[in-house]
Design an enzyme around this catalytic site. Structure first.
Site, PDB file in Angstrom:
ATOM      1  N   ARG A  22      13.416   1.690   1.911  1.00  0.00           N
ATOM      2  CA  ARG A  22      12.738   2.393   0.811  1.00  0.00           C
ATOM      3  C   ARG A  22      12.458   3.854   1.151  1.00  0.00           C
ATOM      4  O   ARG A  22      12.519   4.734   0.295  1.00  0.00           O
ATOM      5  CB  ARG A  22      11.425   1.687   0.473  1.00  0.00           C
ATOM      6  N   ASP A  39       9.381   8.182 -10.355  1.00  0.00           N
ATOM      7  CA  ASP A  39       9.492   6.761 -10.004  1.00  0.00           C
ATOM      8  C   ASP A  39      10.938   6.307  -9.819  1.00  0.00           C
ATOM      9  O   ASP A  39      11.849   6.829 -10.467  1.00  0.00           O
ATOM     10  CB  ASP A  39       8.828   5.934 -11.124  1.00  0.00           C
ATOM     11  N   ASN A  91      -1.166   3.294  -4.946  1.00  0.00           N
ATOM     12  CA  ASN A  91      -0.046   3.210  -4.008  1.00  0.00           C
ATOM     13  C   ASN A  91      -0.479   2.875  -2.579  1.00  0.00           C
ATOM     14  O   ASN A  91       0.352   2.538  -1.731  1.00  0.00           O
ATOM     15  CB  ASN A  91       0.795   4.496  -4.032  1.00  0.00           C
ATOM     16  N   TRP A  92      -1.809   2.936  -2.295  1.00  0.00           N
ATOM     17  CA  TRP A  92      -2.298   2.532  -0.973  1.00  0.00           C
ATOM     18  C   TRP A  92      -2.083   1.046  -0.735  1.00  0.00           C
ATOM     19  O   TRP A  92      -2.190   0.566   0.397  1.00  0.00           O
ATOM     20  CB  TRP A  92      -3.792   2.843  -0.831  1.00  0.00           C
ATOM     21  N   HIS A 119      12.554   7.761  -0.749  1.00  0.00           N
ATOM     22  CA  HIS A 119      11.491   8.767  -0.860  1.00  0.00           C
ATOM     23  C   HIS A 119      11.991  10.136  -0.394  1.00  0.00           C
ATOM     24  O   HIS A 119      11.627  11.169  -0.930  1.00  0.00           O
ATOM     25  CB  HIS A 119      10.268   8.351  -0.036  1.00  0.00           C
ATOM     26  N   ARG A 150       5.749   2.508 -18.868  1.00  0.00           N
ATOM     27  CA  ARG A 150       4.282   2.447 -18.797  1.00  0.00           C
ATOM     28  C   ARG A 150       3.809   3.733 -18.123  1.00  0.00           C
ATOM     29  O   ARG A 150       4.599   4.466 -17.525  1.00  0.00           O
ATOM     30  CB  ARG A 150       3.823   1.223 -18.022  1.00  0.00           C
ATOM     31  N   ASN A 190      12.265   5.524  -6.498  1.00  0.00           N
ATOM     32  CA  ASN A 190      12.805   5.805  -5.157  1.00  0.00           C
ATOM     33  C   ASN A 190      13.194   4.530  -4.413  1.00  0.00           C
ATOM     34  O   ASN A 190      14.252   4.463  -3.767  1.00  0.00           O
ATOM     35  CB  ASN A 190      11.755   6.528  -4.303  1.00  0.00           C
ATOM     36  N   TRP A 229      16.320   2.918  -5.850  1.00  0.00           N
ATOM     37  CA  TRP A 229      17.487   3.755  -5.526  1.00  0.00           C
ATOM     38  C   TRP A 229      17.989   3.397  -4.122  1.00  0.00           C
ATOM     39  O   TRP A 229      19.188   3.222  -3.902  1.00  0.00           O
ATOM     40  CB  TRP A 229      17.081   5.236  -5.578  1.00  0.00           C
ATOM     41  N   SER A 257      -0.135   7.545  -6.143  1.00  0.00           N
ATOM     42  CA  SER A 257      -1.264   7.145  -6.990  1.00  0.00           C
ATOM     43  C   SER A 257      -2.382   6.520  -6.162  1.00  0.00           C
ATOM     44  O   SER A 257      -2.177   6.140  -4.997  1.00  0.00           O
ATOM     45  CB  SER A 257      -0.788   6.148  -8.051  1.00  0.00           C
TER      46      SER A 257
HETATM   47  C1  IPE Z   1       3.722   5.416 -10.396  1.00  0.00           C
HETATM   48  O1  IPE Z   1       4.754   4.622  -9.914  1.00  0.00           O
HETATM   49  C2  IPE Z   1       3.194   6.316  -9.326  1.00  0.00           C
HETATM   50  C3  IPE Z   1       4.133   7.324  -8.812  1.00  0.00           C
HETATM   51  C4  IPE Z   1       5.365   7.498  -9.189  1.00  0.00           C
HETATM   52  C5  IPE Z   1       3.590   8.182  -7.804  1.00  0.00           C
HETATM   53  P1  IPE Z   1       4.492   3.138  -9.357  1.00  0.00           P
HETATM   54  O2  IPE Z   1       5.792   2.647  -8.870  1.00  0.00           O
HETATM   55  O3  IPE Z   1       3.362   3.154  -8.417  1.00  0.00           O
HETATM   56  O4  IPE Z   1       4.035   2.382 -10.683  1.00  0.00           O
HETATM   57  P2  IPE Z   1       4.104   0.852 -11.064  1.00  0.00           P
HETATM   58  O5  IPE Z   1       3.473   0.091  -9.940  1.00  0.00           O
HETATM   59  O6  IPE Z   1       5.546   0.487 -11.239  1.00  0.00           O
HETATM   60  O7  IPE Z   1       3.355   0.735 -12.347  1.00  0.00           O
HETATM   61  C1  IPE Z   2       8.038   6.327  -6.609  1.00  0.00           C
HETATM   62  O1  IPE Z   2       9.053   5.435  -6.302  1.00  0.00           O
HETATM   63  C2  IPE Z   2       7.358   6.883  -5.386  1.00  0.00           C
HETATM   64  C3  IPE Z   2       5.975   6.408  -5.206  1.00  0.00           C
HETATM   65  C4  IPE Z   2       5.327   5.622  -6.022  1.00  0.00           C
HETATM   66  C5  IPE Z   2       5.288   6.864  -4.021  1.00  0.00           C
HETATM   67  P1  IPE Z   2       8.765   3.912  -5.956  1.00  0.00           P
HETATM   68  O2  IPE Z   2       8.534   3.800  -4.511  1.00  0.00           O
HETATM   69  O3  IPE Z   2       7.685   3.375  -6.826  1.00  0.00           O
HETATM   70  O4  IPE Z   2      10.153   3.272  -6.341  1.00  0.00           O
HETATM   71  P2  IPE Z   2      10.398   1.868  -7.048  1.00  0.00           P
HETATM   72  O5  IPE Z   2       9.598   1.868  -8.318  1.00  0.00           O
HETATM   73  O6  IPE Z   2       9.940   0.823  -6.097  1.00  0.00           O
HETATM   74  O7  IPE Z   2      11.870   1.834  -7.301  1.00  0.00           O
HETATM   75 MG    MG Z   3       7.709   2.496  -8.662  1.00  0.00          MG
END
Ligand code: IPE
Ligand code: IPE
Ligand code: MG
Length: 244
Positions: free
Chosen positions: A36, A23, A71-72, A40, A197, A25, A28, A68
């Protein structure tokens, strides 16, 4: 007299199974004024470095949360960019596989992914079956609740068909209905990015996992960060409900 002084790294013991929520990305990238998707991309590189490092220190299982079931909810643009990156990295991983001897496995319902990505994943699993290096469990379209529900449905179907008896279901049998069948439970679950979490990750399997949280964002997470997590793990006293 030992011929050389053991370093701290040599003295620590590596857990059998480490799981990581990759988590941070997006943050960052945002910090750098980049889209974003740039995060990734660098996050995918961080995965490659960590998988190779895990292999070099003799880790047996590395489970990574890449996408996840929730994530959709992200924009179509971001989801598409992530899927394209996954395809590219899987293709490269397959190319590197003979060299790295990494065994690939996927947790999650891949049928919602593009046919090309499904094909890459199937090839990675098939080609790497024979390898004895670290087993990487790639969690794609994965959700802990979804995984438990599917297992419950599968067991209920067996009961309805008269092939199983609800009274006789054991934890071990239930575990074998999960995506992670045959994989020992994670010893250490790492979450970078400052969030504390579990976001639907390995809900059943983490019953007695040690958690390690760090503010480092996933694209910046390197072997030194993994060593810090392992060092913290080595200081924990695991009791599994017993008294020591
Ligand atoms: C968890 O991160 C899922 C992955 C890293 C693939 P999320 O960014 O989706 O989680 P939340 O929404 O902050 O809980
Ligand atoms: C994790 O990074 C990658 C995925 C959940 C696919 P995020 O995209 O959730 O990065 P933040 O949490 O927004 O920084
Ligand atoms: Mg995240």
């Amino acid at each position: 007299m030992p011929l050389f002084k053991k370093t701290a790294v040599e003295e620590r013991s590596v857990p059998t199974h480490i799981a990581i929520i990759m988590d941070g990305n997006g943050r960052w990238a945002k910090k750098r004024g980049l889209p974003r998707t740039a995060g990734h991309k660098v996050g995918a590189e961080a995965f490659r470095t960590i998988a190779n490092y895990a292999k070099s220190i003799g880790l047996r299982y590395l489970t990574v949360y890449a996408f996840s079931t929730e994530n959709w909810k992200r924009s179509e643009e971001e989801v598409n960019a992530i899927m394209e990156l996954l395809e590219k990295y899987l293709r490269e991983a397959i190319r590197d596989m003979d060299k790295n001897r990494v065994r690939f496995c996927f947790f999650g319902d891949l049928t919602r992914l593009s046919p090309a990505l499904q094909a890459e994943a199937a090839e990675a699993v098939e080609r790497s079956k024979q390898y004895e290096g670290v087993q990487v469990n790639f969690c794609l379209n994965y959700g802990g609740r979804d995984e438990i529900l599917r297992a419950a449905r599968a067991f209920a179907a067996r009961c309805a068909a008269g092939e199983a008896n609800p009274e006789e279901l054991t934890e071990e049998e239930f575990s074998n209905l999960l995506w992670s069948a045959g994989v020992p439970d994670p010893d250490l679950v790492i979450r970078p990015s400052g969030e504390e979490r579990i976001s639907n990750f390995l809900l059943w399997q983490s019953a007695y996992a040690e958690y390690y949280f760090t503010d480092t964002l996933w694209p910046d997470f390197g072997p030194e960060d993994l060593e810090l997590a392992i060092a913290a793990y080595n200081k924990r006293s695991r009791r599994f409900g017993g008294a020591k």
